[in-house]
Design a protein around this motif. Structure first.
Motif, PDB file in Angstrom:
ATOM      1  N   ASP A  80     -12.865  24.777  36.845  1.00 54.81           N
ATOM      2  CA  ASP A  80     -11.302  23.792  36.917  1.00 54.81           C
ATOM      3  C   ASP A  80     -11.523  23.128  38.230  1.00 54.81           C
ATOM      4  O   ASP A  80     -11.506  21.929  38.304  1.00 54.81           O
ATOM      5  CB  ASP A  80     -10.005  25.068  38.225  1.00 54.81           C
ATOM      6  N   PRO A  92      -3.517  30.680  38.137  1.00 61.33           N
ATOM      7  CA  PRO A  92      -4.368  29.176  37.364  1.00 61.33           C
ATOM      8  C   PRO A  92      -4.792  28.976  38.544  1.00 61.33           C
ATOM      9  O   PRO A  92      -4.951  29.355  39.747  1.00 61.33           O
ATOM     10  CB  PRO A  92      -2.637  28.314  37.517  1.00 61.33           C
ATOM     11  N   ALA A 134      -5.421  22.574  37.997  1.00 62.98           N
ATOM     12  CA  ALA A 134      -4.640  22.740  36.769  1.00 62.98           C
ATOM     13  C   ALA A 134      -3.622  22.174  36.803  1.00 62.98           C
ATOM     14  O   ALA A 134      -3.963  20.630  35.479  1.00 62.98           O
ATOM     15  CB  ALA A 134      -3.884  23.557  36.585  1.00 62.98           C
ATOM     16  N   GLN A 146     -10.274  16.215  28.390  1.00 60.77           N
ATOM     17  CA  GLN A 146      -9.654  18.300  28.355  1.00 60.77           C
ATOM     18  C   GLN A 146     -10.044  18.665  27.437  1.00 60.77           C
ATOM     19  O   GLN A 146     -10.106  20.211  27.891  1.00 60.77           O
ATOM     20  CB  GLN A 146      -7.749  18.066  28.444  1.00 60.77           C
TER      21      GLN A 146
END
Lengths: 210, 210
Positions: free
Chosen positions: B75, B116, B120, B176
């Motif tokens: 991340d 998360p 994100a 991504q």
């Protein structure tokens, strides 16, 4: 993809199946990153000034690879780096030396050259300080940690001030001393393990103070 | 150098002797290379915009390292890359994901985060094409070629068009999809080998036509 190989794979269901070479082929895949808006002429100018007649060479959008006998591969990469260096441009060279991949091929190489490296004279006149990080991977052997320890001591003996950081070793010194060390590590590896990869990053003129 | 480690070495005569960790610590050491004379504000701006609260982080003159649980490391690196991207700047990100080094330490990590990844939302809004080369090193095992074959097939299944070049594999796809793949390779490796390193280089806006 006829002549290509991927590091370390000879499964029959893959495009590099059944390969491998007993020839004395070392290689270096590298990318040059001048942190300057004029990066295209810097890179192309360096490539043009460098004598690559002693290696097999191929470039793509991501990197360039030189293949041949180790001294000439080192000569070509060092020649290119020296030719690209400019006194005020921050620049990095990222690369990996390697030999012995079980997926390698007899082709895409030049092994007939003899005598001094064609860029030796250019290199002999170059002196500037270089920061370097490196990571060595002796493959397929359980005692790889001992192999890595050996090259740490070689860096100490060469006066390159090795320090240990997460996932890498840092050294620093004159450009010629750093390349001599990388060359010596590759020589040592090819004599002691069947397959190795030496990743390195060289940095010059970094604006970051430490 | 108290808290540092060097990949793969636990010899008693070396500064990282007697280390090793059983904690769930993955890491990524990386460098960002914007090929632009304004590289300093691009890099610093991206570092500032990226939320690194879920990882342990350290920068030096050559690179930055993030350490923590794998999803948060990915991340942070992906967030940084997305934040650094500019539509007209050619830029490369060179890095290495790793876990399981026998010279690693319990320290220099952050393992308490849940939920998360903090970047994100930034990542979810980003789409641009990326060229990538990668090289995977499963350490200390003789069947490393089989491990590498597995991740080649994962790239095919992900639609990332893997091709084999000397010493590396190339893939390409949306930013991504590429990071999802790198993440999946790391997950697969941590489940199947005691120690791995995944080197990667991402390139955007390359002026080189192929």
């Amino acid at each position: 993809m006829e002549n290509n190989t991927c590091c370390g794979c000879s499964r029959p269901d893959l495009p590099w199946a059944g390969r491998g070479t007993n020839l004395d082929i070392s290689g270096c895949r590298f990318s040059l990153y001048p942190m300057d808006s004029n990066f295209v002429p810097i890179i192309l100018g360096a490539l043009e000034k460098t004598d690559t007649s002693a290696v097999w060479s191929q470039s793509d959008a991501l990197s360039t690879v030189y293949r041949g006998r180790l001294p000439y591969v080192v000569d070509a990469v060092e020649g290119l780096f020296v030719n690209a260096w400019q006194p005020t441009v921050h620049m990095a060279l990222e690369g990996q030396f390697s030999k012995g991949c079980p997926g390698d091929t007899d082709g895409d190489s030049l092994l007939t050259r003899e005598g001094p490296g064609p860029n030796a004279q250019t290199i002999a006149g170059a002196h500037f300080p270089v920061l370097c990080k490196l990571a060595l991977y002796p493959m397929g052997v359980s005692d790889y940690i001992d192999r890595i320890a050996e090259v740490w001591h070689m860096a100490e003996d060469a006066g390159l001030n090795p320090t240990s950081v997460h996932y890498a070793t840092r050294i620093n010194g004159d450009v010629q001393a750093v390349f001599d060390y990388l060359h010596a590590v590759c020589r040592h590896m090819e004599q002691t393990v069947p397959h190795y990869i030496l990743h390195f990053t060289l940095s010059v003129n970094s604006p970051t103070a430490e």
